[in-house]
Design a protein around this motif. Structure first.
Motif, PDB file in Angstrom:
ATOM      1  N   LEU A  19       0.837  -1.189   0.000  1.00  0.00           N
ATOM      2  CA  LEU A  19       0.000   0.000   0.000  1.00  0.00           C
ATOM      3  C   LEU A  19       0.876   1.244   0.000  1.00  0.00           C
ATOM      4  N   SER A  20       0.344   2.318  -0.575  1.00  0.00           N
ATOM      5  CA  SER A  20       1.045   3.594  -0.590  1.00  0.00           C
ATOM      6  C   SER A  20       0.190   4.649   0.082  1.00  0.00           C
ATOM      7  N   CYS A  21       0.870   5.613   0.678  1.00  0.00           N
ATOM      8  CA  CYS A  21       0.202   6.739   1.332  1.00  0.00           C
ATOM      9  C   CYS A  21       0.784   8.012   0.748  1.00  0.00           C
ATOM     10  N   ALA A  22      -0.069   8.891   0.263  1.00  0.00           N
ATOM     11  CA  ALA A  22       0.405  10.127  -0.344  1.00  0.00           C
ATOM     12  C   ALA A  22      -0.521  11.273   0.026  1.00  0.00           C
ATOM     13  N   GLY A  23       0.020  12.481  -0.035  1.00  0.00           N
ATOM     14  CA  GLY A  23      -0.776  13.655   0.252  1.00  0.00           C
ATOM     15  C   GLY A  23      -0.456  14.765  -0.716  1.00  0.00           C
ATOM     16  N   SER A  24      -1.447  15.281  -1.356  1.00  0.00           N
ATOM     17  CA  SER A  24      -1.225  16.360  -2.312  1.00  0.00           C
ATOM     18  C   SER A  24      -0.914  17.652  -1.582  1.00  0.00           C
ATOM     19  N   GLY A  25       0.199  18.297  -1.958  1.00  0.00           N
ATOM     20  CA  GLY A  25       0.565  19.556  -1.342  1.00  0.00           C
ATOM     21  C   GLY A  25       1.014  19.440   0.092  1.00  0.00           C
ATOM     22  N   PHE A  26       1.361  18.256   0.513  1.00  0.00           N
ATOM     23  CA  PHE A  26       1.745  18.003   1.901  1.00  0.00           C
ATOM     24  C   PHE A  26       3.018  17.183   1.889  1.00  0.00           C
ATOM     25  N   SER A  27       4.043  17.675   2.580  1.00  0.00           N
ATOM     26  CA  SER A  27       5.320  16.984   2.607  1.00  0.00           C
ATOM     27  C   SER A  27       5.325  15.986   3.756  1.00  0.00           C
ATOM     28  N   LEU A  28       5.325  14.706   3.417  1.00  0.00           N
ATOM     29  CA  LEU A  28       5.249  13.673   4.440  1.00  0.00           C
ATOM     30  C   LEU A  28       6.537  13.518   5.231  1.00  0.00           C
ATOM     31  N   ASP A  29       7.671  13.920   4.656  1.00  0.00           N
ATOM     32  CA  ASP A  29       8.941  13.578   5.298  1.00  0.00           C
ATOM     33  C   ASP A  29       9.195  14.342   6.589  1.00  0.00           C
ATOM     34  N   ASN A  30       8.401  15.350   6.882  1.00  0.00           N
ATOM     35  CA  ASN A  30       8.562  16.087   8.129  1.00  0.00           C
ATOM     36  C   ASN A  30       7.692  15.556   9.262  1.00  0.00           C
ATOM     37  N   TYR A  31       6.919  14.522   8.967  1.00  0.00           N
ATOM     38  CA  TYR A  31       5.950  14.031   9.940  1.00  0.00           C
ATOM     39  C   TYR A  31       6.100  12.539  10.192  1.00  0.00           C
ATOM     40  N   ALA A  32       5.730  12.149  11.404  1.00  0.00           N
ATOM     41  CA  ALA A  32       5.516  10.724  11.650  1.00  0.00           C
ATOM     42  C   ALA A  32       4.203  10.344  10.985  1.00  0.00           C
ATOM     43  N   ILE A  33       4.196   9.193  10.347  1.00  0.00           N
ATOM     44  CA  ILE A  33       3.018   8.728   9.629  1.00  0.00           C
ATOM     45  C   ILE A  33       2.611   7.365  10.174  1.00  0.00           C
ATOM     46  N   GLY A  34       1.329   7.209  10.387  1.00  0.00           N
ATOM     47  CA  GLY A  34       0.823   5.932  10.877  1.00  0.00           C
ATOM     48  C   GLY A  34      -0.129   5.290   9.890  1.00  0.00           C
ATOM     49  N   TRP A  35      -0.139   3.984   9.876  1.00  0.00           N
ATOM     50  CA  TRP A  35      -1.139   3.224   9.129  1.00  0.00           C
ATOM     51  C   TRP A  35      -2.165   2.700  10.121  1.00  0.00           C
ATOM     52  N   PHE A  36      -3.423   2.804   9.724  1.00  0.00           N
ATOM     53  CA  PHE A  36      -4.535   2.356  10.545  1.00  0.00           C
ATOM     54  C   PHE A  36      -5.413   1.438   9.697  1.00  0.00           C
ATOM     55  N   ARG A  37      -6.256   0.674  10.381  1.00  0.00           N
ATOM     56  CA  ARG A  37      -7.222  -0.109   9.628  1.00  0.00           C
ATOM     57  C   ARG A  37      -8.546  -0.150  10.380  1.00  0.00           C
ATOM     58  N   LYS A  38      -9.602  -0.294   9.596  1.00  0.00           N
ATOM     59  CA  LYS A  38     -10.947  -0.248  10.159  1.00  0.00           C
ATOM     60  C   LYS A  38     -11.739  -1.418   9.608  1.00  0.00           C
ATOM     61  N   VAL A  39     -12.300  -2.178  10.545  1.00  0.00           N
ATOM     62  CA  VAL A  39     -13.183  -3.285  10.216  1.00  0.00           C
ATOM     63  C   VAL A  39     -14.589  -2.892  10.658  1.00  0.00           C
ATOM     64  N   PRO A  40     -15.601  -3.188   9.854  1.00  0.00           N
ATOM     65  CA  PRO A  40     -16.969  -2.829  10.261  1.00  0.00           C
ATOM     66  C   PRO A  40     -17.297  -3.353  11.650  1.00  0.00           C
ATOM     67  N   GLY A  41     -17.861  -2.480  12.472  1.00  0.00           N
ATOM     68  CA  GLY A  41     -18.255  -2.882  13.813  1.00  0.00           C
ATOM     69  C   GLY A  41     -17.167  -2.760  14.847  1.00  0.00           C
ATOM     70  N   LYS A  42     -15.964  -2.381  14.410  1.00  0.00           N
ATOM     71  CA  LYS A  42     -14.847  -2.222  15.338  1.00  0.00           C
ATOM     72  C   LYS A  42     -14.257  -0.827  15.215  1.00  0.00           C
ATOM     73  N   GLU A  43     -13.529  -0.449  16.252  1.00  0.00           N
ATOM     74  CA  GLU A  43     -12.852   0.834  16.220  1.00  0.00           C
ATOM     75  C   GLU A  43     -11.689   0.791  15.226  1.00  0.00           C
ATOM     76  N   ARG A  44     -11.399   1.941  14.648  1.00  0.00           N
ATOM     77  CA  ARG A  44     -10.203   2.042  13.809  1.00  0.00           C
ATOM     78  C   ARG A  44      -8.986   1.843  14.707  1.00  0.00           C
ATOM     79  N   GLU A  45      -8.033   1.052  14.269  1.00  0.00           N
ATOM     80  CA  GLU A  45      -6.857   0.784  15.094  1.00  0.00           C
ATOM     81  C   GLU A  45      -5.580   1.153  14.352  1.00  0.00           C
ATOM     82  N   GLY A  46      -4.633   1.674  15.100  1.00  0.00           N
ATOM     83  CA  GLY A  46      -3.322   1.937  14.544  1.00  0.00           C
ATOM     84  C   GLY A  46      -2.521   0.656  14.523  1.00  0.00           C
ATOM     85  N   ILE A  47      -1.853   0.374  13.406  1.00  0.00           N
ATOM     86  CA  ILE A  47      -1.141  -0.887  13.298  1.00  0.00           C
ATOM     87  C   ILE A  47       0.363  -0.724  13.244  1.00  0.00           C
ATOM     88  N   ILE A  48       0.835   0.347  12.632  1.00  0.00           N
ATOM     89  CA  ILE A  48       2.278   0.540  12.493  1.00  0.00           C
ATOM     90  C   ILE A  48       2.537   1.989  12.129  1.00  0.00           C
TER      91      ILE A  48
END
Length: 120
Positions: A19-48
């Motif tokens: 998977l890829s994560c990108a942001g238009s007009g936003f420089s990602l290299d200055n920020y910590a970035i997290g991946w999350f996932r959401k399953v129906p009926g459950k809270e969104r969780e941070g994974i890495i």
């Protein structure tokens, strides 16, 4: 600012999509970035997550040893390499800028996620 996740789809158990994560007009290299996932009926969780200097942290032990996060600063993207996928990894995956210590999102809203469906 919202980041968008790309690269989802229908995969077989055991496969290794990226998977890829990108942001238009936003420089990602200055920020910590997290991946999350959401399953129906459950809270969104941070994974890495990854900070600006490449240190990583896991928020979900179930992905340790299977998911790897990395940066491609030249392309202004953060990647999530998934291996050994299991049906329970089926979810909508999102990415967001985060506080690396708390692993909480910095933004109040979420960008578009990408659905990963793992068939057995």
């Amino acid at each position: 600012v919202q980041l968008q996740a790309y690269g989802g789809g229908l995969v077989q158990a055991g496969e290794s999509p990226r998977l890829s994560c990108a942001g238009s007009g936003f420089s990602l290299d200055n920020y910590a970035i997290g991946w999350f996932r959401k399953v129906p009926g459950k809270e969104r969780e941070g994974i890495i997550c990854i900070n600006s200097i490449g240190s990583t942290n896991y928020g979900d032990d179930s992905v340790k040893g299977r998911f790897i996060i990395s940066r491609d600063n030249a392309k202004n993207t953060v990647l999530l390499q998934m291996t050994g996928l299991k049906p329970e990894d089926t979810a909508v995956y999102f990415c967001a800028p985060i506080n690396f210590v708390t692993r909480k999102p910095l933004m109040g809203s979420w960008g578009k996620g990408t659905l990963v469906t793992v068939s057995s």
